[in-house]
Motif scaffolding. Sequence first.
Motif, PDB file in Angstrom:
ATOM      1  N   GLU A 211      23.667 -55.083  28.945  1.00 20.67           N
ATOM      2  CA  GLU A 211      24.282 -54.061  29.788  1.00 20.67           C
ATOM      3  C   GLU A 211      25.590 -54.557  30.415  1.00 20.67           C
ATOM      4  OE1 GLU A 211      21.521 -52.436  32.559  1.00 20.67           O
ATOM      5  OE2 GLU A 211      20.324 -51.471  30.998  1.00 20.67           O
ATOM      6  N   LEU A 212      25.601 -55.808  30.848  1.00 19.53           N
ATOM      7  CA  LEU A 212      26.835 -56.361  31.410  1.00 19.53           C
ATOM      8  C   LEU A 212      27.915 -56.482  30.340  1.00 19.53           C
ATOM      9  CD1 LEU A 212      25.299 -59.069  33.759  1.00 19.53           C
ATOM     10  CD2 LEU A 212      26.703 -57.123  34.489  1.00 19.53           C
ATOM     11  N   MET A 213      27.510 -56.834  29.133  1.00 21.36           N
ATOM     12  CA  MET A 213      28.478 -56.896  28.040  1.00 21.36           C
ATOM     13  C   MET A 213      29.082 -55.525  27.782  1.00 21.36           C
ATOM     14  SD  MET A 213      27.896 -57.844  24.021  1.00 21.36           S
ATOM     15  CE  MET A 213      29.261 -57.629  22.881  1.00 21.36           C
ATOM     16  N   ASN A 214      28.254 -54.501  27.783  1.00 21.94           N
ATOM     17  CA  ASN A 214      28.753 -53.148  27.542  1.00 21.94           C
ATOM     18  C   ASN A 214      29.723 -52.700  28.639  1.00 21.94           C
ATOM     19  OD1 ASN A 214      27.206 -53.046  25.243  1.00 21.94           O
ATOM     20  ND2 ASN A 214      25.531 -51.908  26.185  1.00 21.94           N
ATOM     21  N   VAL A 215      29.438 -53.091  29.887  1.00 24.36           N
ATOM     22  CA  VAL A 215      30.357 -52.775  30.984  1.00 24.36           C
ATOM     23  C   VAL A 215      31.705 -53.457  30.747  1.00 24.36           C
ATOM     24  CG1 VAL A 215      30.820 -53.103  33.444  1.00 24.36           C
ATOM     25  CG2 VAL A 215      28.562 -52.351  32.691  1.00 24.36           C
ATOM     26  N   GLY A 216      31.660 -54.730  30.379  1.00 29.20           N
ATOM     27  CA  GLY A 216      32.900 -55.461  30.115  1.00 29.20           C
ATOM     28  C   GLY A 216      33.682 -54.857  28.968  1.00 29.20           C
ATOM     29  N   ALA A 217      32.967 -54.448  27.903  1.00 31.25           N
ATOM     30  CA  ALA A 217      33.643 -53.841  26.750  1.00 31.25           C
ATOM     31  C   ALA A 217      34.278 -52.506  27.127  1.00 31.25           C
ATOM     32  CB  ALA A 217      32.654 -53.655  25.606  1.00 31.25           C
ATOM     33  N   ASN A 218      33.619 -51.772  28.018  1.00 31.68           N
ATOM     34  CA  ASN A 218      34.195 -50.503  28.465  1.00 31.68           C
ATOM     35  C   ASN A 218      35.499 -50.717  29.228  1.00 31.68           C
ATOM     36  OD1 ASN A 218      32.261 -48.860  27.304  1.00 31.68           O
ATOM     37  ND2 ASN A 218      30.937 -48.880  29.097  1.00 31.68           N
ATOM     38  N   TYR A 219      35.554 -51.773  30.029  1.00 30.73           N
ATOM     39  CA  TYR A 219      36.804 -52.089  30.720  1.00 30.73           C
ATOM     40  C   TYR A 219      37.879 -52.557  29.736  1.00 30.73           C
ATOM     41  CZ  TYR A 219      35.065 -51.473  35.467  1.00 30.73           C
ATOM     42  OH  TYR A 219      34.597 -50.916  36.629  1.00 30.73           O
ATOM     43  N   LEU A 220      37.453 -53.178  28.641  1.00 32.43           N
ATOM     44  CA  LEU A 220      38.409 -53.644  27.636  1.00 32.43           C
ATOM     45  C   LEU A 220      39.154 -52.487  26.978  1.00 32.43           C
ATOM     46  CD1 LEU A 220      39.574 -55.960  25.836  1.00 32.43           C
ATOM     47  CD2 LEU A 220      37.597 -55.598  24.319  1.00 32.43           C
ATOM     48  N   ARG A 221      38.520 -51.317  26.909  1.00 32.38           N
ATOM     49  CA  ARG A 221      39.124 -50.177  26.217  1.00 32.38           C
ATOM     50  C   ARG A 221      40.520 -49.851  26.752  1.00 32.38           C
ATOM     51  NH1 ARG A 221      34.920 -47.475  23.441  1.00 32.38           N
ATOM     52  NH2 ARG A 221      32.851 -48.116  24.175  1.00 32.38           N
ATOM     53  N   GLU A 222      40.751 -50.121  28.037  1.00 33.36           N
ATOM     54  CA  GLU A 222      42.060 -49.837  28.637  1.00 33.36           C
ATOM     55  C   GLU A 222      43.134 -50.801  28.140  1.00 33.36           C
ATOM     56  OE1 GLU A 222      44.154 -49.581  33.081  1.00 33.36           O
ATOM     57  OE2 GLU A 222      42.058 -50.177  32.880  1.00 33.36           O
ATOM     58  N   HIS A 223      42.707 -51.910  27.570  1.00 33.64           N
ATOM     59  CA  HIS A 223      43.651 -52.989  27.260  1.00 33.64           C
ATOM     60  C   HIS A 223      43.706 -53.322  25.773  1.00 33.64           C
ATOM     61  CE1 HIS A 223      44.032 -53.498  31.553  1.00 33.64           C
ATOM     62  NE2 HIS A 223      42.715 -53.538  31.638  1.00 33.64           N
ATOM     63  N   VAL A 224      43.415 -52.318  24.939  1.00 37.20           N
ATOM     64  CA  VAL A 224      43.602 -52.467  23.496  1.00 37.20           C
ATOM     65  C   VAL A 224      44.552 -51.361  23.045  1.00 37.20           C
ATOM     66  CG1 VAL A 224      41.338 -53.507  23.131  1.00 37.20           C
ATOM     67  CG2 VAL A 224      41.589 -51.015  22.961  1.00 37.20           C
ATOM     68  N   ILE A 225      45.044 -51.462  21.833  1.00 36.66           N
ATOM     69  CA  ILE A 225      45.964 -50.443  21.333  1.00 36.66           C
ATOM     70  C   ILE A 225      45.288 -49.075  21.359  1.00 36.66           C
ATOM     71  CG2 ILE A 225      47.319 -52.042  19.944  1.00 36.66           C
ATOM     72  CD1 ILE A 225      45.724 -51.172  17.519  1.00 36.66           C
ATOM     73  N   SER A 226      46.065 -48.031  21.583  1.00 38.47           N
ATOM     74  CA  SER A 226      45.502 -46.693  21.796  1.00 38.47           C
ATOM     75  C   SER A 226      44.788 -46.146  20.569  1.00 38.47           C
ATOM     76  CB  SER A 226      46.612 -45.725  22.216  1.00 38.47           C
ATOM     77  OG  SER A 226      47.624 -45.656  21.230  1.00 38.47           O
ATOM     78  N   SER A 227      45.132 -46.630  19.392  1.00 37.46           N
ATOM     79  CA  SER A 227      44.514 -46.130  18.160  1.00 37.46           C
ATOM     80  C   SER A 227      43.228 -46.859  17.796  1.00 37.46           C
ATOM     81  CB  SER A 227      45.504 -46.240  16.998  1.00 37.46           C
ATOM     82  OG  SER A 227      46.028 -47.553  16.917  1.00 37.46           O
ATOM     83  N   ALA A 228      42.815 -47.823  18.607  1.00 33.70           N
ATOM     84  CA  ALA A 228      41.580 -48.568  18.337  1.00 33.70           C
ATOM     85  C   ALA A 228      40.361 -47.780  18.801  1.00 33.70           C
ATOM     86  CB  ALA A 228      41.615 -49.928  19.015  1.00 33.70           C
ATOM     87  N   ARG A 229      39.227 -48.041  18.196  1.00 33.07           N
ATOM     88  CA  ARG A 229      37.949 -47.442  18.566  1.00 33.07           C
ATOM     89  C   ARG A 229      36.931 -48.566  18.744  1.00 33.07           C
ATOM     90  NH1 ARG A 229      41.147 -43.840  18.448  1.00 33.07           N
ATOM     91  NH2 ARG A 229      40.989 -41.782  17.456  1.00 33.07           N
ATOM     92  N   ILE A 230      36.136 -48.480  19.810  1.00 32.42           N
ATOM     93  CA  ILE A 230      35.071 -49.450  20.036  1.00 32.42           C
ATOM     94  C   ILE A 230      33.778 -48.671  20.223  1.00 32.42           C
ATOM     95  CG2 ILE A 230      34.199 -51.304  21.507  1.00 32.42           C
ATOM     96  CD1 ILE A 230      37.075 -51.827  22.413  1.00 32.42           C
ATOM     97  N   ALA A 260      43.939 -56.982  11.174  1.00 34.31           N
ATOM     98  CA  ALA A 260      44.333 -57.999  12.156  1.00 34.31           C
ATOM     99  C   ALA A 260      44.022 -57.520  13.573  1.00 34.31           C
ATOM    100  CB  ALA A 260      45.816 -58.320  12.017  1.00 34.31           C
ATOM    101  N   ASP A 261      44.207 -56.214  13.843  1.00 33.12           N
ATOM    102  CA  ASP A 261      43.872 -55.661  15.158  1.00 33.12           C
ATOM    103  C   ASP A 261      42.368 -55.723  15.400  1.00 33.12           C
ATOM    104  OD1 ASP A 261      46.564 -54.943  15.700  1.00 33.12           O
ATOM    105  OD2 ASP A 261      46.326 -53.132  14.495  1.00 33.12           O
ATOM    106  N   VAL A 262      41.603 -55.389  14.370  1.00 34.02           N
ATOM    107  CA  VAL A 262      40.141 -55.427  14.485  1.00 34.02           C
ATOM    108  C   VAL A 262      39.677 -56.833  14.833  1.00 34.02           C
ATOM    109  CG1 VAL A 262      37.976 -55.219  13.188  1.00 34.02           C
ATOM    110  CG2 VAL A 262      39.746 -53.472  12.946  1.00 34.02           C
ATOM    111  N   GLN A 263      40.189 -57.804  14.110  1.00 34.42           N
ATOM    112  CA  GLN A 263      39.769 -59.189  14.344  1.00 34.42           C
ATOM    113  C   GLN A 263      40.144 -59.655  15.747  1.00 34.42           C
ATOM    114  OE1 GLN A 263      41.793 -60.720  10.872  1.00 34.42           O
ATOM    115  NE2 GLN A 263      39.889 -60.907   9.717  1.00 34.42           N
ATOM    116  N   SER A 264      41.316 -59.255  16.224  1.00 40.49           N
ATOM    117  CA  SER A 264      41.748 -59.638  17.560  1.00 40.49           C
ATOM    118  C   SER A 264      40.836 -59.040  18.628  1.00 40.49           C
ATOM    119  CB  SER A 264      43.198 -59.183  17.783  1.00 40.49           C
ATOM    120  OG  SER A 264      43.608 -59.438  19.109  1.00 40.49           O
ATOM    121  N   ILE A 265      40.489 -57.771  18.476  1.00 37.09           N
ATOM    122  CA  ILE A 265      39.611 -57.108  19.450  1.00 37.09           C
ATOM    123  C   ILE A 265      38.217 -57.718  19.421  1.00 37.09           C
ATOM    124  CG2 ILE A 265      38.512 -54.910  20.058  1.00 37.09           C
ATOM    125  CD1 ILE A 265      41.090 -53.548  18.969  1.00 37.09           C
TER     126      ILE A 265
END
Length: 453
Positions: A211-230, A260-265
């Motif tokens: 659950e904590l990992m999912n919270v962190g990943a949700n915050y990450l969404r703001e800081h990846v390229i706009s065309s990425a999907r998680i 390359a974007d996928v691997q970075s994320i």
Amino acid sequence: MTKQFVYDTVNQLEDLCSESCRYLWENPEVGGQEKKSAAYLREVLRKEGFVIVNEEKMEHAFYAEYGSGHPVIAVLGEYDALPALSQKVSAEKEAVQPNAPGHGCGHNLLGTASMIASIAIKRLLEEQKLPGTVRFYGCPEEELLSGKVKMAYYGMFDGCDLALSWHPNSGNMVVDAGNLACAYAKFYFSGISSHAAFAPEAGRSAMDAVELMNVGANYLREHVISSARIHYSSDNCGFPPNIVPSKAVAWYAVRAPRMADVQSILERIEKIAQGAALMTETQVKMELQHGCCEMRPNHAFADLTYENMMEAKPAQFTEEELNFAKKIQDTVSPLNVMKDQQAYCSAEVMHSFVGHRSIWKEYPLTASSDAGDVSYLMPMNMFCTATWPLGVAPHTWQSAAMAGSSLAQKSALYAARVLAGTACDLLTQPEKTAKIIEEFKDAHVSYCPMYHE
């Protein structure tokens, strides 16, 4: 005259097309279990005179070859279904068998049309005594985004010069780019189980870490390229709430325009998982499962495909078929219908003309397909035909219902004409083939497959 021979041949195979679409639709099998589907297609092609080459490490992967010399044209076919999408040919959600798989992505149509086109190309080579080879590729596990990646790893595409591909959709259009790169990873958390009430202080919850990992990943969404999907889902490994769970799993999928974007994320998500483990005093192990590349554009190939889509002419439907399509359309959100109408500049129920080439630029495909890996090995085209109404999305009961209909079978036959017509040009107009291959070689992009044994 040569092109008309191809069209006539495809049209003569209409009964086989309908029969095959129906057989695959009535026998849906999920990725990795496509025993009946693969066997059926092999047998049809064997009777037609193709040589069948199976991949021993993939039970349901094969190619069927006819001809000799170059160009060697690969025609990509798929036939895997989706879990829990069993559906009757009905305008109401009604399973043939509850919780059984169904063809919600239209791969019964995809595999059939590619097979029909391959037979027409074979007969053209035979009739005109042309140099060249056609290979129908039976590709399993597309919905797992792994089939063609594995096939590439095992060398099944070696020796091919170009690949032809298509996909069912709500519109008739050429796809010049799209299909996001994607990779899947599982994160296995291990902690210490304990009684949740009697001794909670002794436990170290793996589920808390997820659950904590999912919270962190949700915050990450703001800081990846706009065309990425998680995307993610989780599993508590069956622990009831009165036990501190010592095992839990987070399952992630990451999509982006480039691998390359996928691997970075994914690298950043792995750090988030490690942080969650640190906070909960648990351990985590990441398992990279599989992934597929984005589709490489080839403008010369897209141009040729567009010409053939226009020349082959989209399917025409009866009033009864259109009435059924309208009933299906009425079950989806009007906003989804409006979105497709705006994209295709059409107020029709079924898209009846070939969409302008600019559609893919304004509304790029944001799904993923293991066909992207093939586009790194050789020039590959991609187009779609209208097999369900505007507003309907794949992976839904509505698309599964349409995939079993006579309307969709007609659109599959149209796809077969486009595939066979394009192959005819590749075989008889070497200057066009050379231009497509030259554009591919000029890109100088290396292929880095995600699959490793």
